[in-house]
Design a protein around this motif. Structure first.
Motif, PDB file in Angstrom:
ATOM      1  N   ARG A 100       0.849  -1.173   0.000  1.00 18.72           N
ATOM      2  CA  ARG A 100       0.000   0.000   0.000  1.00 18.72           C
ATOM      3  C   ARG A 100       0.887   1.226   0.000  1.00 18.72           C
ATOM      4  NH1 ARG A 100      -4.885   1.289   4.053  1.00 18.72           N
ATOM      5  NH2 ARG A 100      -3.514   0.447   5.603  1.00 18.72           N
ATOM      6  N   GLY A 101       0.672   2.130  -0.894  1.00 17.16           N
ATOM      7  CA  GLY A 101       1.457   3.357  -0.942  1.00 17.16           C
ATOM      8  C   GLY A 101       0.796   4.435  -0.124  1.00 17.16           C
ATOM      9  N   LYS A 102       1.559   5.454   0.225  1.00 20.28           N
ATOM     10  CA  LYS A 102       0.981   6.531   1.033  1.00 20.28           C
ATOM     11  C   LYS A 102       0.044   7.395   0.187  1.00 20.28           C
ATOM     12  CE  LYS A 102       1.372   9.742   4.485  1.00 20.28           C
ATOM     13  NZ  LYS A 102       1.782  10.134   5.673  1.00 20.28           N
TER      14      LYS A 102
ATOM     15  N   VAL B 283       6.693   5.469   7.712  1.00 20.24           N
ATOM     16  CA  VAL B 283       6.802   4.015   7.592  1.00 20.24           C
ATOM     17  C   VAL B 283       8.278   3.646   7.543  1.00 20.24           C
ATOM     18  CG1 VAL B 283       6.265   1.998   6.180  1.00 20.24           C
ATOM     19  CG2 VAL B 283       4.577   3.821   6.445  1.00 20.24           C
ATOM     20  N   TYR B 284       8.694   2.808   8.500  1.00 17.64           N
ATOM     21  CA  TYR B 284      10.116   2.431   8.590  1.00 17.64           C
ATOM     22  C   TYR B 284      10.391   1.037   8.037  1.00 17.64           C
ATOM     23  CZ  TYR B 284       9.322   5.770  12.437  1.00 17.64           C
ATOM     24  OH  TYR B 284       8.913   6.823  13.202  1.00 17.64           O
TER      25      TYR B 284
ATOM     26  N   GLY C 252       5.691   4.346  13.695  1.00 17.74           N
ATOM     27  CA  GLY C 252       5.856   5.359  14.749  1.00 17.74           C
ATOM     28  C   GLY C 252       6.954   4.916  15.690  1.00 17.74           C
ATOM     29  N   ILE C 253       7.872   5.819  15.998  1.00 20.42           N
ATOM     30  CA  ILE C 253       8.872   5.565  17.048  1.00 20.42           C
ATOM     31  C   ILE C 253       8.955   6.853  17.860  1.00 20.42           C
ATOM     32  CG2 ILE C 253      11.268   5.039  17.622  1.00 20.42           C
ATOM     33  CD1 ILE C 253      11.653   3.813  14.887  1.00 20.42           C
TER      34      ILE C 253
END
Ligand SMILES: Nc1ncnc2c1ncn2[C@@H]1O[C@H](COP(=O)(O)OP(=O)(O)O)[C@@H](O)[C@H]1O
Ligand SMILES: O=P(O)(O)OC[C@H](O)CO
Length: 613
Positions: free
Chosen positions: A37-39, A331-332, A347-348
């Protein structure tokens, strides 16, 4: 094939197609399986049943928008073979500019790796906790002042918490693992992990943030500058202290030959707990941290949000061992195994900053105090680094997106809060459960003159004395365990008062009420004591998992889940943080001043106790 139902709304950026075979017809949530899924732009969610699309077993085709705030479309196509009506929705939600869209349930997860426990929580769009699992892990105190943790045990807890939470979630039958669209990670900060770059094995136990073995290292480092412990304060916002990761790493390099060798051979990676968790969740593919955690290492320039060669040279470390600094919301990578395999990590954020976000303290001047193992009061200073003249830290609060503005905070850190309760329970055995401390303390109105300065590892803000020792003064034959329990709770409350006073001096504004959360705030007695000592209202939210919620909000925001955007707080209006219990001060100023005077005298007794550290 016959089209049984279709709805269209205007505006489109993203689409999702889900193909469901007959066996999923009663529970469409089972059918989702995201393959990509792309942003933004056109992207496809393809279920494994895509492979069945040419097969007669396909009975339902539904098309929904992945981001209904931009586009909402629900199209259900049924074949002649499908005898049942396809259930089109389980949690409908409406977005501005569109009619109500029927969608699959969507949830967001959060790994909250605190000092004493790991928990995984799954929230819905209203911040309701749908399922959770929590595990305590071992703490090691091999020498006085030392505090270590097993980094691999933490990872085991993370995996187990995720899997057990998902098992609980699915047991009820209403949700499935595939409803969890994204997760965030939040963590105890500063705790320092080093590991082998090839094997991924930790080279030694993690040195936990309260560990005070580095007092000698601090003396050596501060001797390098005529500014002493403030040598790097301008660049990092932090004083040289046993608290921060750089000093712990320097100690490892000086004292553990295997760590030194791995560093010199370029065989080592460094990270705080966030880096370690994300590295392991992604099967060692991603070595990153976020700006909030990086701001606690003393290797990062606070204003540039980049590792700084001068700072690294000051501590004598090779910059190659450091993780890449990312924002707190993007997104990591994806989880590599377990119940949430394939789910994005987006999220971090350090746990204290997460609690700021979870309490929706988005405006400069808003503050919260989180009482966990330690207690940490963060005051949002917006896009400005406010340099404290009164013993507070300047730190990054969050940066919600690679191109988003960075928010800073002033922070007052108390090293010992809930950990004193744990000590009274585990080491003194005065209570069996944490909540009993409040029950005992509530049986007396005062401590009978007893003060307990919980300086187990020196004192942090605003005193900054690593020679201070835990001290109890004022004991008489009248004293019993109820007074001692009350003095234990009061200690955190007095330190909070000292921080609030420092913050009022730095900011020029005195807080009118204090927002609180964290484990120790479960105690009504402790919160009443806090209101009495501060002389202002203490407001405790019903939803006290602000830390986990904060990282969930940042993760959801990264992919536009529920239309969330941390940088536009109005998009979080449905996130329910309402419902507060207010504790009002019940003692007068004269009584308060007498108590505070006694506390300051007790602190003077505790300071400097440890000679030649
Ligand atoms: N009812 C209670 N009364 C007093 N202290 C409590 C109570 N419940 C939990 N605590 C304390 O809160 C701490 C745990 O809080 P938590 O926010 O989970 O901390 P962390 O994130 O640091 O692991 C423990 O140290 C525990 O002693
Ligand atoms: O585990 P907590 O909640 O006390 O938080 C620890 C802090 O992040 C240490 O800086």
């Amino acid at each position: 094939m016959t089209v049984r139902q279709h709805q269209y709304f205007t505006g489109s950026a993203r689409w999702a197609f889900i193909l469901a075979p007959a066996r999923y017809a009663q529970n469409p949530s089972n059918s989702t399986g995201s393959l990509g899924r792309g942003k933004a732009g056109l992207s496809l969610l393809l279920d494994v049943c895509w492979l069945h699309s040419l097969s007669p077993t396909i009975t339902c085709i539904t098309c929904i928008a992945a981001d209904p705030s931009l586009f909402a479309c629900n199209l259900v196509v049924r074949t002649q073979r499908c005898p049942t009506i396809y259930p089109t929705t389980t949690t409908p939600h409406t977005h501005a500019g569109s009619k109500q869209a029927d969608t699959m349930p969507e949830l967001v997860g959060s790994v909250d790796a605190g000092t004493t426990s790991v928990r995984f929580m799954v929230f819905d769009e209203f911040a309701k906790v749908i399922a959770s699992h929590q595990m305590e892990f071992n703490q090691y105190y091999p020498h006085p002042g030392w505090h270590e943790q097993d980094a691999h045990e933490i990872i085991d807890c993370v995996h187990e918490c995720i899997d057990k939470t998902i098992a609980k979630l699915e047991k009820e039958g209403k949700y499935s693992a595939s409803d969890v669209k994204v997760i965030g990670v939040t963590n105890q900060r500063e705790t320092t992990v080093v590991w082998d770059k090839d094997s991924g094995k930790a080279l030694t136990r993690a040195i936990a943030w309260p560990d005070a073995r580095t007092t000698h290292t601090i003396r050596e480092l501060s001797a390098k500058s005529d500014k002493g412990v403030d040598a790097l304060k301008e660049e990092t916002g932090l004083p040289l202290s046993t608290y921060f990761a750089s000093v712990k790493l320097r100690w490892m390099l000086d004292n553990l030959p295997e760590v030194r060798k791995a560093h010199d051979d370029k065989q080592m990676l460094f990270g705080t707990i966030d880096s370690w968790i994300v590295y392991n969740l992604t099967d060692r593919k991603v070595h990153i941290t976020d700006a909030s955690n990086a701001s606690r290492t003393m290797f990062m320039d606070l204003r540039a949000q980049k590792w700084d060669k001068k700072l690294c040279d000051f501590f004598g470390i090779d910059m190659d061992i450091l993780p890449d600094i990312k924002s707190s919301s993007e997104v990591y990578g994806t989880i590599s195994k377990g119940a949430l395999e394939g789910v994005q990590i987006a999220g971090i954020v350090g746990d204290q900053m997460a609690a700021l976000v979870g309490n929706k303290c988005f405006q400069p001047g808003e503050a919260k105090n989180t009482y966990g193992t330690g207690a940490f009061l963060l005051y949002n200073t917006g896009d400005k680094v406010v340099s404290s003249k009164n013993g507070l830290l300047s730190t990054i609060a969050y940066k919600a997106g690679p191109d988003a503005p960075v928010y800073y905070a002033l922070e007052g850190s108390i090293a010992v809060a809930g950990s004193a309760v744990k000590w009274v329970r585990d080491s003194l055995g005065l209570i069996k459960e944490a909540h009993e401390i409040g029950e005992l303390a509530g049986q007396v109105d005062t401590t009978g003159g007893v003060y307990f300065v919980t300086a187990f590892n020196g004192l942090f803000c605003p005193y900054w004395d690593d020679t201070a020792a835990g001290t109890v003064v004022g004991i008489t034959a009248y004293t019993d365990k109820r007074h001692f329990c009350r003095a234990t709770l009061e200690s955190t409350c007095y330190q909070t008062k000292a921080i609030l006073d420092a913050m009022a001096k730095d900011s020029g504004v005195a807080l009118k009420a204090l927002q609180v959360d964290g484990g120790l705030t479960n105690s009504d007695v402790a919160m009443q004591i806090q209101a009495d000592i501060l002389g202002i209202n203490v407001e405790r939210p019903e939803m006290r998992e602000s830390t986990a919620l904060g990282s969930a909000l940042l993760a959801g925001s990264a992919i536009g889940l529920f239309g969330w955007d941390i940088n536009k707080p109005e998009t979080l209006s449905k996130v329910n943080t309402a419902g507060k219990q207010v504790f009002e001060p019940k003692i007068d100023d004269q009584k308060r001043n007498e108590l505070l005077h006694g506390w300051e005298r007790a602190v003077e007794r505790a300071k400097g106790w440890n000679e030649n550290p």
